[in-house]
Design a protein around this motif. Structure first.
Motif, PDB file in Angstrom:
ATOM      1  N   PRO A  42       0.812  -1.216   0.000  1.00 40.76           N
ATOM      2  CA  PRO A  42       0.000   0.000   0.000  1.00 40.76           C
ATOM      3  C   PRO A  42       0.846   1.266   0.000  1.00 40.76           C
ATOM      4  CG  PRO A  42      -0.242  -1.214   2.078  1.00 40.76           C
ATOM      5  CD  PRO A  42       0.609  -2.046   1.186  1.00 40.76           C
ATOM      6  N   SER A  43       0.233   2.362  -0.361  1.00 36.17           N
ATOM      7  CA  SER A  43       0.897   3.657  -0.329  1.00 36.17           C
ATOM      8  C   SER A  43       1.371   3.945   1.087  1.00 36.17           C
ATOM      9  CB  SER A  43      -0.112   4.715  -0.793  1.00 36.17           C
ATOM     10  OG  SER A  43       0.550   5.928  -0.961  1.00 36.17           O
ATOM     11  N   GLY A  44       2.604   4.419   1.222  1.00 38.22           N
ATOM     12  CA  GLY A  44       3.151   4.728   2.542  1.00 38.22           C
ATOM     13  C   GLY A  44       3.778   3.549   3.253  1.00 38.22           C
ATOM     14  N   SER A  45       3.820   2.371   2.590  1.00 38.37           N
ATOM     15  CA  SER A  45       4.341   1.182   3.265  1.00 38.37           C
ATOM     16  C   SER A  45       5.870   1.132   3.293  1.00 38.37           C
ATOM     17  CB  SER A  45       3.785  -0.088   2.607  1.00 38.37           C
ATOM     18  OG  SER A  45       4.096  -0.112   1.237  1.00 38.37           O
ATOM     19  N   GLY A  46       6.525   2.002   2.488  1.00 35.62           N
ATOM     20  CA  GLY A  46       7.990   2.047   2.530  1.00 35.62           C
ATOM     21  C   GLY A  46       8.681   1.592   1.256  1.00 35.62           C
ATOM     22  N   LYS A  47       7.931   1.398   0.175  1.00 38.61           N
ATOM     23  CA  LYS A  47       8.501   0.871  -1.073  1.00 38.61           C
ATOM     24  C   LYS A  47       9.558   1.809  -1.656  1.00 38.61           C
ATOM     25  CE  LYS A  47       4.495   0.801  -3.153  1.00 38.61           C
ATOM     26  NZ  LYS A  47       3.668   1.376  -2.067  1.00 38.61           N
ATOM     27  N   THR A  48       9.204   3.095  -1.764  1.00 39.00           N
ATOM     28  CA  THR A  48      10.145   4.056  -2.347  1.00 39.00           C
ATOM     29  C   THR A  48      11.365   4.216  -1.451  1.00 39.00           C
ATOM     30  OG1 THR A  48       8.396   5.203  -3.515  1.00 39.00           O
ATOM     31  CG2 THR A  48      10.412   6.455  -3.123  1.00 39.00           C
ATOM     32  N   THR A  49      11.138   4.228  -0.141  1.00 41.64           N
ATOM     33  CA  THR A  49      12.253   4.309   0.804  1.00 41.64           C
ATOM     34  C   THR A  49      13.203   3.132   0.595  1.00 41.64           C
ATOM     35  OG1 THR A  49      10.882   5.444   2.425  1.00 41.64           O
ATOM     36  CG2 THR A  49      12.869   4.382   3.261  1.00 41.64           C
ATOM     37  N   LEU A  50      12.651   1.925   0.473  1.00 44.77           N
ATOM     38  CA  LEU A  50      13.478   0.741   0.258  1.00 44.77           C
ATOM     39  C   LEU A  50      14.271   0.881  -1.037  1.00 44.77           C
ATOM     40  CD1 LEU A  50      14.356  -2.139   0.934  1.00 44.77           C
ATOM     41  CD2 LEU A  50      12.280  -2.968  -0.195  1.00 44.77           C
ATOM     42  N   LEU A  51      13.584   1.283  -2.115  1.00 43.93           N
ATOM     43  CA  LEU A  51      14.268   1.426  -3.401  1.00 43.93           C
ATOM     44  C   LEU A  51      15.363   2.494  -3.327  1.00 43.93           C
ATOM     45  CD1 LEU A  51      13.761  -0.017  -6.179  1.00 43.93           C
ATOM     46  CD2 LEU A  51      12.873   2.181  -6.956  1.00 43.93           C
ATOM     47  N   ASN A  52      15.072   3.605  -2.649  1.00 48.56           N
ATOM     48  CA  ASN A  52      16.066   4.684  -2.529  1.00 48.56           C
ATOM     49  C   ASN A  52      17.303   4.264  -1.737  1.00 48.56           C
ATOM     50  OD1 ASN A  52      14.507   6.388  -4.043  1.00 48.56           O
ATOM     51  ND2 ASN A  52      13.751   7.618  -2.332  1.00 48.56           N
ATOM     52  N   THR A  53      17.118   3.417  -0.742  1.00 48.66           N
ATOM     53  CA  THR A  53      18.302   2.966   0.009  1.00 48.66           C
ATOM     54  C   THR A  53      19.151   2.048  -0.876  1.00 48.66           C
ATOM     55  OG1 THR A  53      17.126   1.099   1.014  1.00 48.66           O
ATOM     56  CG2 THR A  53      17.213   3.124   2.298  1.00 48.66           C
ATOM     57  N   ILE A  54      18.500   1.171  -1.644  1.00 43.11           N
ATOM     58  CA  ILE A  54      19.243   0.278  -2.540  1.00 43.11           C
ATOM     59  C   ILE A  54      19.901   1.081  -3.664  1.00 43.11           C
ATOM     60  CG2 ILE A  54      19.013  -1.643  -4.177  1.00 43.11           C
ATOM     61  CD1 ILE A  54      16.684  -2.634  -2.326  1.00 43.11           C
ATOM     62  N   ALA A  55      19.227   2.160  -4.075  1.00 48.74           N
ATOM     63  CA  ALA A  55      19.746   3.023  -5.142  1.00 48.74           C
ATOM     64  C   ALA A  55      20.919   3.880  -4.671  1.00 48.74           C
ATOM     65  CB  ALA A  55      18.622   3.907  -5.669  1.00 48.74           C
ATOM     66  N   THR A  56      21.324   3.738  -3.447  1.00 54.96           N
ATOM     67  CA  THR A  56      22.418   4.489  -2.810  1.00 54.96           C
ATOM     68  C   THR A  56      22.095   5.976  -2.659  1.00 54.96           C
ATOM     69  OG1 THR A  56      23.811   5.248  -4.665  1.00 54.96           O
ATOM     70  CG2 THR A  56      24.068   2.958  -4.016  1.00 54.96           C
ATOM     71  N   LEU A  57      20.804   6.320  -2.772  1.00 60.34           N
ATOM     72  CA  LEU A  57      20.409   7.726  -2.696  1.00 60.34           C
ATOM     73  C   LEU A  57      20.140   8.152  -1.263  1.00 60.34           C
ATOM     74  CD1 LEU A  57      17.997   7.690  -5.766  1.00 60.34           C
ATOM     75  CD2 LEU A  57      20.307   8.684  -5.653  1.00 60.34           C
ATOM     76  N   ASP A  58      19.893   7.176  -0.399  1.00 63.25           N
ATOM     77  CA  ASP A  58      19.458   7.443   0.961  1.00 63.25           C
ATOM     78  C   ASP A  58      20.149   6.426   1.878  1.00 63.25           C
ATOM     79  OD1 ASP A  58      17.890   9.017   2.525  1.00 63.25           O
ATOM     80  OD2 ASP A  58      15.978   8.124   1.910  1.00 63.25           O
ATOM     81  N   PRO A  59      20.905   6.864   2.881  1.00 61.35           N
ATOM     82  CA  PRO A  59      21.601   5.889   3.736  1.00 61.35           C
ATOM     83  C   PRO A  59      20.632   5.173   4.680  1.00 61.35           C
ATOM     84  CG  PRO A  59      21.982   8.118   4.543  1.00 61.35           C
ATOM     85  CD  PRO A  59      21.162   8.260   3.296  1.00 61.35           C
ATOM     86  N   VAL A  60      20.947   3.924   5.009  1.00 59.62           N
ATOM     87  CA  VAL A  60      20.121   3.214   5.985  1.00 59.62           C
ATOM     88  C   VAL A  60      20.502   3.688   7.390  1.00 59.62           C
ATOM     89  CG1 VAL A  60      19.810   1.170   4.541  1.00 59.62           C
ATOM     90  CG2 VAL A  60      21.733   1.259   6.136  1.00 59.62           C
ATOM     91  N   THR A  61      19.586   3.499   8.337  1.00 63.05           N
ATOM     92  CA  THR A  61      19.863   3.851   9.724  1.00 63.05           C
ATOM     93  C   THR A  61      20.560   2.687  10.423  1.00 63.05           C
ATOM     94  OG1 THR A  61      17.799   5.084   9.634  1.00 63.05           O
ATOM     95  CG2 THR A  61      18.824   4.864  11.800  1.00 63.05           C
ATOM     96  N   GLU A  62      20.125   1.477  10.076  1.00 63.26           N
ATOM     97  CA  GLU A  62      20.756   0.268  10.617  1.00 63.26           C
ATOM     98  C   GLU A  62      20.806  -0.787   9.534  1.00 63.26           C
ATOM     99  OE1 GLU A  62      19.188  -1.221  14.482  1.00 63.26           O
ATOM    100  OE2 GLU A  62      18.145   0.716  14.467  1.00 63.26           O
ATOM    101  N   GLY A  63      21.732  -1.752   9.702  1.00 63.17           N
ATOM    102  CA  GLY A  63      21.827  -2.847   8.758  1.00 63.17           C
ATOM    103  C   GLY A  63      22.769  -2.536   7.610  1.00 63.17           C
ATOM    104  N   GLU A  64      22.757  -3.387   6.593  1.00 66.95           N
ATOM    105  CA  GLU A  64      23.728  -3.286   5.525  1.00 66.95           C
ATOM    106  C   GLU A  64      23.129  -3.694   4.187  1.00 66.95           C
ATOM    107  OE1 GLU A  64      27.017  -6.022   5.933  1.00 66.95           O
ATOM    108  OE2 GLU A  64      28.388  -4.586   4.983  1.00 66.95           O
ATOM    109  N   ILE A  65      23.534  -2.995   3.119  1.00 64.12           N
ATOM    110  CA  ILE A  65      23.133  -3.363   1.758  1.00 64.12           C
ATOM    111  C   ILE A  65      24.399  -3.674   0.969  1.00 64.12           C
ATOM    112  CG2 ILE A  65      22.090  -2.546  -0.392  1.00 64.12           C
ATOM    113  CD1 ILE A  65      20.228  -0.815   1.337  1.00 64.12           C
ATOM    114  N   ILE A  66      24.420  -4.853   0.328  1.00 65.28           N
ATOM    115  CA  ILE A  66      25.577  -5.274  -0.462  1.00 65.28           C
ATOM    116  C   ILE A  66      25.118  -5.497  -1.897  1.00 65.28           C
ATOM    117  CG2 ILE A  66      27.359  -7.051  -0.740  1.00 65.28           C
ATOM    118  CD1 ILE A  66      27.005  -7.580   2.320  1.00 65.28           C
ATOM    119  N   ILE A  67      25.730  -4.786  -2.829  1.00 60.10           N
ATOM    120  CA  ILE A  67      25.379  -4.942  -4.244  1.00 60.10           C
ATOM    121  C   ILE A  67      26.593  -5.502  -4.977  1.00 60.10           C
ATOM    122  CG2 ILE A  67      24.627  -3.798  -6.366  1.00 60.10           C
ATOM    123  CD1 ILE A  67      23.219  -1.711  -4.661  1.00 60.10           C
TER     124      ILE A  67
END
Ligand code: ADP
Ligand code: ADP
Length: 235
Positions: A42-67
């Motif tokens: 649903p709208s507001g569920s965090g989809k764009t936020t998730l994509l933006n963190t993977i896109a390296t546009l937005d840093p995560v607060t915790e955890g790690e992304i490996i590409i």
């Protein structure tokens, strides 16, 4: 092999306290090379936020992304910017084409920005535009072509530097159903034949039907996951 590892990431906007909002909570998944993953919810569920963190546009607060084996948290801003332009391709709902540049120049952009030699740019743009069926409109400008052609131009631009991962945010959002279906057939062919790994946020059930795996996000967490019965197939 994995192209993407998302490990226990959380994303909180604002400072901790009353203004803080946690859009992603302890979310994990792994994407194998050649997968076509759809992110729904649903709208507001965090989809764009998730994509933006993977896109390296937005840093995560915790955890790690490996590409492709590289951890995003190990890189500074400049390294992230290089990584983005070399390893990632982007497709947006509103195409993001530059109006004062021809279709050729738009597609060539990721290569010209890297000072690629002109003959090589020319050959690569020809190849990408042929693959997407737009080699006849290279001299036209965005204002002179259809929405479907604009989105194909955007895809050619996203792929011209051979990215490890293609990220798409609502790529059919601005298209009518006919052009949306053509676009999804194109993405699906690129995924199957060119082995392009695609991660796509979508609201659209038709678009989702082309994915090999669907992640449903709810309140910043993966609520449900569906696999096509055979990973080579679509829903
Ligand atoms: P979706 O793409 O699923 O619609 P978003 O990732 O855009 O969801 O947003 C998830 C939540 O995070 C929403 O409540 C949104 O208002 C909030 N949010 C998104 N971006 C920001 C931001 N930059 N600052 C504060 N809150 C944000
Ligand atoms: P979508 O098309 O995915 O719904 P949105 O309209 O939710 O996108 O968000 C558009 C932009 O605004 C995004 O970059 C998002 O991070 C930002 N944004 C969303 N919600 C907020 C918010 N509450 N505060 C600040 N920025 C926000």
């Amino acid at each position: 092999t994995a192209i993407l590892n998302v490990k226990n990431i959380s994303k909180t906007y604002g400072t901790k306290g009353a203004n803080a909002y946690t859009a992603i909570r302890n979310l994990s998944f792994t994407m194998e090379k050649g997968e076509f993953i759809g992110i729904m919810g649903p709208s507001g569920s965090g989809k764009t936020t998730l994509l933006n963190t993977i896109a390296t546009l937005d840093p995560v607060t915790e955890g790690e992304i490996i590409i492709g084996g590289t951890s995003l948290s190990a890189m500074n801003e400049e390294q992230l910017s290089d990584f983005r332009s070399q390893q990632l391709g982007f497709i947006f709902q509103d195409f993001n084409l530059l109006e004062n540049m021809s279709v050729f120049e738009n597609i060539a952009l990721p290569l010209s920005l890297r000072n690629t030699a002109v003959p090589r740019i020319s050959a690569t743009v020809q190849q990408a535009s042929t693959l997407l069926g737009i080699s006849g409109i290279l001299e036209k400008f965005p204002a002179e072509i259809s929405g479907g052609q604009k989105q194909r131009t955007a895809i050619a631009r996203a792929l011209v530097h051979n990215p490890a991962l293609l990220l798409a945010d609502e790529p059919t959002g601005a298209l009518d159903s006919t052009n949306a279906a053509i676009l999804m057939e194109t993405l699906s062919d690129l995924n199957k034949e060119q082995k392009v790994s695609v991660l796509m946020v979508t609201h659209d059930p038709l678009s989702a039907s082309y994915c090999s795996r669907l992640l449903f996000i709810k309140d910043g967490e993966i609520d449900q996951e569906l696999h096509a019965s055979n990973s080579r197939e679509q829903f």
